[in-house]
Write a protein that holds these residues in place. Structure first.
Motif, PDB file in Angstrom:
ATOM      1  N   GLY A  57     -13.451  -4.717  31.978  1.00 34.02           N
ATOM      2  CA  GLY A  57     -12.283  -3.849  32.151  1.00 34.02           C
ATOM      3  C   GLY A  57     -10.985  -4.629  32.043  1.00 34.02           C
ATOM      4  O   GLY A  57     -10.002  -4.143  31.444  1.00 34.02           O
ATOM      5  N   THR A  58     -10.978  -5.845  32.580  1.00 35.02           N
ATOM      6  CA  THR A  58      -9.779  -6.693  32.511  1.00 35.02           C
ATOM      7  C   THR A  58      -9.451  -7.073  31.075  1.00 35.02           C
ATOM      8  O   THR A  58      -8.279  -7.057  30.667  1.00 35.02           O
ATOM      9  CB  THR A  58      -9.990  -7.963  33.355  1.00 35.02           C
ATOM     10  N   ILE A  59     -10.494  -7.407  30.295  1.00 30.33           N
ATOM     11  CA  ILE A  59     -10.282  -7.790  28.896  1.00 30.33           C
ATOM     12  C   ILE A  59      -9.676  -6.634  28.104  1.00 30.33           C
ATOM     13  O   ILE A  59      -8.712  -6.813  27.338  1.00 30.33           O
ATOM     14  CB  ILE A  59     -11.603  -8.253  28.257  1.00 30.33           C
ATOM     15  N   ILE A  60     -10.232  -5.463  28.267  1.00 30.95           N
ATOM     16  CA  ILE A  60      -9.715  -4.289  27.548  1.00 30.95           C
ATOM     17  C   ILE A  60      -8.273  -4.004  27.966  1.00 30.95           C
ATOM     18  O   ILE A  60      -7.396  -3.730  27.128  1.00 30.95           O
ATOM     19  CB  ILE A  60     -10.610  -3.066  27.818  1.00 30.95           C
ATOM     20  N   TYR A  61      -8.011  -4.081  29.265  1.00 30.50           N
ATOM     21  CA  TYR A  61      -6.663  -3.801  29.781  1.00 30.50           C
ATOM     22  C   TYR A  61      -5.651  -4.815  29.239  1.00 30.50           C
ATOM     23  O   TYR A  61      -4.566  -4.449  28.753  1.00 30.50           O
ATOM     24  CB  TYR A  61      -6.677  -3.833  31.305  1.00 30.50           C
ATOM     25  N   LEU A  62      -6.000  -6.117  29.305  1.00 28.38           N
ATOM     26  CA  LEU A  62      -5.072  -7.153  28.869  1.00 28.38           C
ATOM     27  C   LEU A  62      -4.821  -7.093  27.363  1.00 28.38           C
ATOM     28  O   LEU A  62      -3.696  -7.367  26.910  1.00 28.38           O
ATOM     29  CB  LEU A  62      -5.612  -8.535  29.255  1.00 28.38           C
ATOM     30  N   ASP A  63      -5.840  -6.735  26.605  1.00 25.65           N
ATOM     31  CA  ASP A  63      -5.637  -6.594  25.157  1.00 25.65           C
ATOM     32  C   ASP A  63      -4.603  -5.513  24.866  1.00 25.65           C
ATOM     33  O   ASP A  63      -3.718  -5.693  24.002  1.00 25.65           O
ATOM     34  CB  ASP A  63      -6.971  -6.255  24.492  1.00 25.65           C
ATOM     35  N   GLU A  64      -4.698  -4.399  25.573  1.00 26.89           N
ATOM     36  CA  GLU A  64      -3.728  -3.323  25.381  1.00 26.89           C
ATOM     37  C   GLU A  64      -2.335  -3.730  25.861  1.00 26.89           C
ATOM     38  O   GLU A  64      -1.317  -3.345  25.273  1.00 26.89           O
ATOM     39  CB  GLU A  64      -4.188  -2.063  26.107  1.00 26.89           C
ATOM     40  N   VAL A  65      -2.279  -4.516  26.934  1.00 26.79           N
ATOM     41  CA  VAL A  65      -0.988  -5.008  27.429  1.00 26.79           C
ATOM     42  C   VAL A  65      -0.312  -5.885  26.381  1.00 26.79           C
ATOM     43  O   VAL A  65       0.897  -5.752  26.114  1.00 26.79           O
ATOM     44  CB  VAL A  65      -1.174  -5.792  28.747  1.00 26.79           C
ATOM     45  N   LEU A  66      -1.064  -6.774  25.743  1.00 28.76           N
ATOM     46  CA  LEU A  66      -0.496  -7.656  24.724  1.00 28.76           C
ATOM     47  C   LEU A  66      -0.014  -6.855  23.513  1.00 28.76           C
ATOM     48  O   LEU A  66       1.069  -7.118  22.971  1.00 28.76           O
ATOM     49  CB  LEU A  66      -1.536  -8.696  24.298  1.00 28.76           C
ATOM     50  N   THR A  67      -0.823  -5.898  23.091  1.00 28.90           N
ATOM     51  CA  THR A  67      -0.419  -5.068  21.948  1.00 28.90           C
ATOM     52  C   THR A  67       0.853  -4.291  22.265  1.00 28.90           C
ATOM     53  O   THR A  67       1.800  -4.238  21.452  1.00 28.90           O
ATOM     54  CB  THR A  67      -1.546  -4.087  21.576  1.00 28.90           C
ATOM     55  N   MET A  68       0.894  -3.673  23.431  1.00 31.29           N
ATOM     56  CA  MET A  68       2.063  -2.891  23.820  1.00 31.29           C
ATOM     57  C   MET A  68       3.300  -3.786  23.935  1.00 31.29           C
ATOM     58  O   MET A  68       4.398  -3.416  23.489  1.00 31.29           O
ATOM     59  CB  MET A  68       1.808  -2.187  25.140  1.00 31.29           C
ATOM     60  N   SER A  69       3.127  -4.978  24.534  1.00 29.98           N
ATOM     61  CA  SER A  69       4.269  -5.886  24.697  1.00 29.98           C
ATOM     62  C   SER A  69       4.818  -6.307  23.339  1.00 29.98           C
ATOM     63  O   SER A  69       6.050  -6.354  23.141  1.00 29.98           O
ATOM     64  CB  SER A  69       3.839  -7.119  25.499  1.00 29.98           C
ATOM     65  N   ALA A  70       3.923  -6.641  22.410  1.00 30.39           N
ATOM     66  CA  ALA A  70       4.366  -7.053  21.073  1.00 30.39           C
ATOM     67  C   ALA A  70       5.093  -5.916  20.362  1.00 30.39           C
ATOM     68  O   ALA A  70       6.145  -6.122  19.730  1.00 30.39           O
ATOM     69  CB  ALA A  70       3.165  -7.513  20.258  1.00 30.39           C
ATOM     70  N   ARG A  71       4.561  -4.721  20.434  1.00 27.22           N
ATOM     71  CA  ARG A  71       5.187  -3.581  19.753  1.00 27.22           C
ATOM     72  C   ARG A  71       6.518  -3.194  20.403  1.00 27.22           C
ATOM     73  O   ARG A  71       7.469  -2.797  19.714  1.00 27.22           O
ATOM     74  CB  ARG A  71       4.220  -2.403  19.745  1.00 27.22           C
ATOM     75  N   MET A  72       6.584  -3.286  21.734  1.00 25.60           N
ATOM     76  CA  MET A  72       7.845  -2.976  22.405  1.00 25.60           C
ATOM     77  C   MET A  72       8.918  -4.009  22.059  1.00 25.60           C
ATOM     78  O   MET A  72      10.108  -3.666  21.917  1.00 25.60           O
ATOM     79  CB  MET A  72       7.623  -2.934  23.924  1.00 25.60           C
ATOM     80  N   TYR A  73       8.527  -5.252  21.906  1.00 26.23           N
ATOM     81  CA  TYR A  73       9.491  -6.270  21.501  1.00 26.23           C
ATOM     82  C   TYR A  73       9.993  -6.008  20.084  1.00 26.23           C
ATOM     83  O   TYR A  73      11.187  -6.168  19.794  1.00 26.23           O
ATOM     84  CB  TYR A  73       8.862  -7.651  21.594  1.00 26.23           C
ATOM     85  N   ALA A  74       9.055  -5.595  19.205  1.00 26.50           N
ATOM     86  CA  ALA A  74       9.461  -5.272  17.833  1.00 26.50           C
ATOM     87  C   ALA A  74      10.360  -4.048  17.799  1.00 26.50           C
ATOM     88  O   ALA A  74      11.227  -3.931  16.921  1.00 26.50           O
ATOM     89  CB  ALA A  74       8.223  -5.035  16.978  1.00 26.50           C
ATOM     90  N   ALA A  75      10.168  -3.120  18.737  1.00 22.77           N
ATOM     91  CA  ALA A  75      10.952  -1.886  18.748  1.00 22.77           C
ATOM     92  C   ALA A  75      12.304  -2.060  19.417  1.00 22.77           C
ATOM     93  O   ALA A  75      13.298  -1.428  19.018  1.00 22.77           O
ATOM     94  CB  ALA A  75      10.172  -0.785  19.450  1.00 22.77           C
ATOM     95  N   THR A  76      12.391  -2.913  20.466  1.00 27.75           N
ATOM     96  CA  THR A  76      13.629  -3.019  21.243  1.00 27.75           C
ATOM     97  C   THR A  76      14.334  -4.353  21.096  1.00 27.75           C
ATOM     98  O   THR A  76      15.545  -4.430  21.316  1.00 27.75           O
ATOM     99  CB  THR A  76      13.326  -2.813  22.737  1.00 27.75           C
ATOM    100  N   GLY A  77      13.584  -5.390  20.779  1.00 29.74           N
ATOM    101  CA  GLY A  77      14.180  -6.720  20.707  1.00 29.74           C
ATOM    102  C   GLY A  77      14.463  -7.315  22.065  1.00 29.74           C
ATOM    103  O   GLY A  77      15.074  -8.382  22.171  1.00 29.74           O
ATOM    104  N   ASP A  78      14.006  -6.667  23.122  1.00 28.11           N
ATOM    105  CA  ASP A  78      14.224  -7.148  24.488  1.00 28.11           C
ATOM    106  C   ASP A  78      13.254  -8.296  24.776  1.00 28.11           C
ATOM    107  O   ASP A  78      12.032  -8.144  24.685  1.00 28.11           O
ATOM    108  CB  ASP A  78      14.020  -6.003  25.473  1.00 28.11           C
TER     109      ASP A  78
END
Length: 251
Positions: A57-78
């Motif tokens: 469960g941790t692996i699946i959760y962390l993978d989604e966290v990394l994907t979301m963080s990367a995409r949010m950075y690409a979208a906001t530049g924050d």
């Protein structure tokens, strides 16, 4: 005659009783050892299963966290999303390594290698998108993170995690099944052993009863013979006294 005397005077009974006592002790030792082994195995499997469920469960959760963080950075530049990504990336690697260490035989197969490669490629593409954002190429960064290649690696990674999770659970089920076979054979052996023990103790008790009857009969015969001998001695003694009396009267 006491029971101990009966046993000691019958060599067959002594040997049989010795064997039965030895087998009884062996049965108790075997039963205790097997029960302890089964308990330890089941406990270990339960602990490993719980740990693996949490790690999966941790692996699946962390993978989604990394994907979301990367995409949010690409979208906001924050830059906070880069910090978040860098915070959770080591945790994902540690979770994968923990799963490997827990059941290495499952992670040694080809699927595990493909999953690890997919994770490495995802990290490469995510870090490449970070560089594009730093250069101001936001659209290029988005193209990388929403591309078919990225989604393809995500699918390979997700399928690999699912397959490994299934293999882990299958591995645990195999352990439990083998342990169940051991217990089943133990129960069969125990029933056979108990039957042998029952027959052995039955033979011992019957032999003791036979010896008791024989001893009692011998004691009764000996008592009767002694009484008859006493009666004969008393009779002969009386005849001898009568003869002596008659002899003295004639004189």
């Amino acid at each position: 005659m006491k029971l101990g005397d009966i046993i000691l005077k019958n060599s067959f009974l002594t040997r049989l009783l010795t064997i039965v006592i030895f087998l009884t002790a062996a049965l108790l030792f075997w039963s205790g050892s097997l029960m302890l082994h089964s308990y330890e195995t089941i406990r270990e499997v339960g602990v490993r299963n719980l740990k693996l469920s949490r790690i999966s469960g941790t692996i699946i959760y962390l993978d989604e966290v990394l994907t979301m963080s990367a995409r949010m950075y690409a979208a906001t530049g924050d830059s906070k999303w880069v910090v978040r990504y860098q915070e959770f990336e080591p945790e994902l690697e540690a979770a994968i390594q923990a799963a490997k260490n827990l059941i290495p035989e499952v992670y040694a197969n080809q699927m595990a290698g493909k999953t690890e490669q997919a994770n490495m490629k995802l990290v490469e593409m995510e870090k490449e998108s970070f560089e594009e954002v730093r250069r101001g190429q936001w659209e290029e960064a988005k193209k990388i993170l929403f591309s078919d290649a990225y989604e393809g690696q995500k699918k390979i990674y997700a399928d690999g995690i699912y397959q490994m999770d299934w293999q882990i659970r299958q591995h645990i089920e195999d352990i439990i099944y083998k342990e169940k076979l051991v217990v089943d054979w133990f129960l069969i052996g125990l029933m056979v052993f108990m039957l042998i023990m029952f027959v052995s103790w039955f033979v011992i008790l019957r032999t003791i009863q036979a010896w008791r009857r024989t001893t009692q009969k011998q004691a009764l015969d000996l008592s009767n013979a002694s009484s008859m001998l006493d009666q004969k001695i008393a009779h002969y003694t009386m005849e001898l006294e009568n003869a002596n009396f008659n002899l003295r009267c004639r004189i």
